[in-house]
Design a protein around this motif. Structure first.
Motif, mmCIF file in Angstrom:
data_model
loop_
_atom_site.group_PDB
_atom_site.id
_atom_site.type_symbol
_atom_site.label_atom_id
_atom_site.label_comp_id
_atom_site.label_asym_id
_atom_site.label_seq_id
_atom_site.Cartn_x
_atom_site.Cartn_y
_atom_site.Cartn_z
ATOM 1 N N TYR A 122 33.436 37.615 43.510
ATOM 2 C CA TYR A 122 34.105 36.446 43.163
ATOM 3 C C TYR A 122 34.911 35.905 44.338
ATOM 4 C CZ TYR A 122 36.184 33.526 39.268
ATOM 5 O OH TYR A 122 36.566 32.541 38.525
ATOM 6 N N THR A 175 44.023 41.754 45.538
ATOM 7 C CA THR A 175 44.577 40.538 44.792
ATOM 8 C C THR A 175 45.194 39.754 45.494
ATOM 9 O OG1 THR A 175 45.238 42.066 43.072
ATOM 10 C CG2 THR A 175 46.308 40.086 43.131
ATOM 11 N N LEU A 205 42.462 32.490 43.024
ATOM 12 C CA LEU A 205 41.999 33.312 41.840
ATOM 13 C C LEU A 205 43.221 34.089 41.583
ATOM 14 C CD1 LEU A 205 38.498 34.331 43.118
ATOM 15 C CD2 LEU A 205 38.881 32.484 41.376
ATOM 16 N N ASN A 206 43.526 34.270 39.953
ATOM 17 C CA ASN A 206 44.356 35.266 39.622
ATOM 18 C C ASN A 206 44.119 36.499 39.109
ATOM 19 O OD1 ASN A 206 47.410 35.853 39.014
ATOM 20 N ND2 ASN A 206 46.951 34.735 37.218
ATOM 21 N N TYR A 207 43.881 37.385 39.965
ATOM 22 C CA TYR A 207 43.434 38.815 39.475
ATOM 23 C C TYR A 207 44.348 39.327 38.718
ATOM 24 C CZ TYR A 207 39.044 38.771 42.230
ATOM 25 O OH TYR A 207 37.469 38.473 42.738
ATOM 26 N N ASP A 208 43.842 40.217 37.567
ATOM 27 C CA ASP A 208 44.947 41.078 36.701
ATOM 28 C C ASP A 208 44.177 42.377 36.661
ATOM 29 O OD1 ASP A 208 46.616 42.202 35.023
ATOM 30 O OD2 ASP A 208 46.504 40.570 33.709
ATOM 31 N N SER A 246 35.414 34.961 35.890
ATOM 32 C CA SER A 246 36.862 34.690 35.695
ATOM 33 C C SER A 246 37.330 35.731 34.329
ATOM 34 C CB SER A 246 36.990 33.369 35.286
ATOM 35 O OG SER A 246 38.291 32.834 34.725
ATOM 36 N N GLU A 263 40.260 37.748 35.696
ATOM 37 C CA GLU A 263 41.508 36.984 35.418
ATOM 38 C C GLU A 263 42.099 37.115 33.976
ATOM 39 O OE1 GLU A 263 41.470 33.437 38.518
ATOM 40 O OE2 GLU A 263 39.905 33.056 36.896
ATOM 41 N N LYS A 264 41.165 37.318 32.957
ATOM 42 C CA LYS A 264 41.461 37.086 31.530
ATOM 43 C C LYS A 264 41.522 38.413 30.667
ATOM 44 C CE LYS A 264 39.926 32.510 31.965
ATOM 45 N NZ LYS A 264 38.927 31.485 31.382
#
Length: 244
Positions: A15, A78, A86-89, A123, A127-128
């Motif tokens: 990604y 991250t 990008l907001n990796y979780d 994503s 991210e989600k």
């Protein structure tokens, strides 16, 4: 110019590499003449349909990586993801086999929507906290990008597009790709890993200018199969045993 990109939906560097490549492509003078084709790859084809645990637990238990090392790796990735928006979780990631999702991508390709599907799944996964192995979720993504969700469910209830996924993976191996992301320009230049955008820019410009002349673009070339592809070395990449 044709650019093929082998990647896995469950690959965090894929990604990031996608974003870096897109940044370079956006500034490329001939971008309207570039045909980008996404190809399938699986980092862990032996992963069960779903793993009952976190990504950290999976890598620790199944790959033998110390939990502290895994968390350190996730922190680094991250930070790199954040640098490209990008907001990796990682705590929310659902660990699932990506084969069905790759079949979905090939189905989306038949409708000219593979790029949109690829972005949505990456994503969703990173991210989600969405489940890329769940057919209902894939049908939801299909609806969001303009596919008939009932048709998505029908296709994924069969083994349709399995051969296409396996063919992509086999072709990647023949080109010398043991990790992803892996970028191939006109079957002549290879770029391994989520290189900085500047490297992609150099590759695009060099490949465009050089035409059919074989040139080593950067790093130490490595054999990439019978197509005489040259590969950039030392980019950040994910392999079967984890990501660096």
């Amino acid at each position: 110019m044709k650019i093929e990109i082998w990647s896995d939906i469950a690959c965090p560097w894929c990604y990031i590499g996608k974003r870096r490549f897109e940044d370079a492509l956006d500034g490329f003078a001939h971008k309207d003449d570039v045909d980008v084709q996404w190809r399938s790859f699986q980092l862990d084809p032996n992963l069960p349909d779903h793993f009952d645990g976190t990504e950290t637990e999976y890598l620790s238990q199944m790959k033998g990586m110390p939990a502290a090392q895994v968390r350190q790796m996730f922190d680094h990735v991250t930070q790199q993801a954040a640098a490209v928006g990008l907001n990796y979780d990682f705590d929310s990631i659902v660990v699932a086999n990506s084969f069905t999702a790759h079949r979905f991508l090939h189905f989306a390709k038949t409708h000219g929507l593979m790029s949109q599907a690829k972005e949505a799944l990456l994503s969703g996964h990173f991210e989600k906290g969405r489940d890329i192995g769940d057919i209902d979720y894939l049908a939801e993504v299909g609806r969001e990008i303009g596919l008939d969700p009932d048709e998505v469910r029908r296709v994924l209830a069969t083994d349709e597009y399995s051969d296409e996924v396996r063919s992509d993976i086999s072709e990647a191996r023949s080109l010398g790709a043991n990790g992803v992301p892996f970028f191939v320009i006109d079957r002549k230049y290879g770029i391994s890993g989520a290189q900085p955008a500047e490297v992609f820019t150099q590759a695009l410009e060099t490949a465009w200018d050089e035409g059919q002349k074989l040139t080593v673009l950067a790093g130490t070339p490595q054999s990439a199969g019978s197509d005489s592809t040259e590969e950039f070395a030392d980019g950040a990449v994910c392999g079967p045993d984890g990501c660096n």
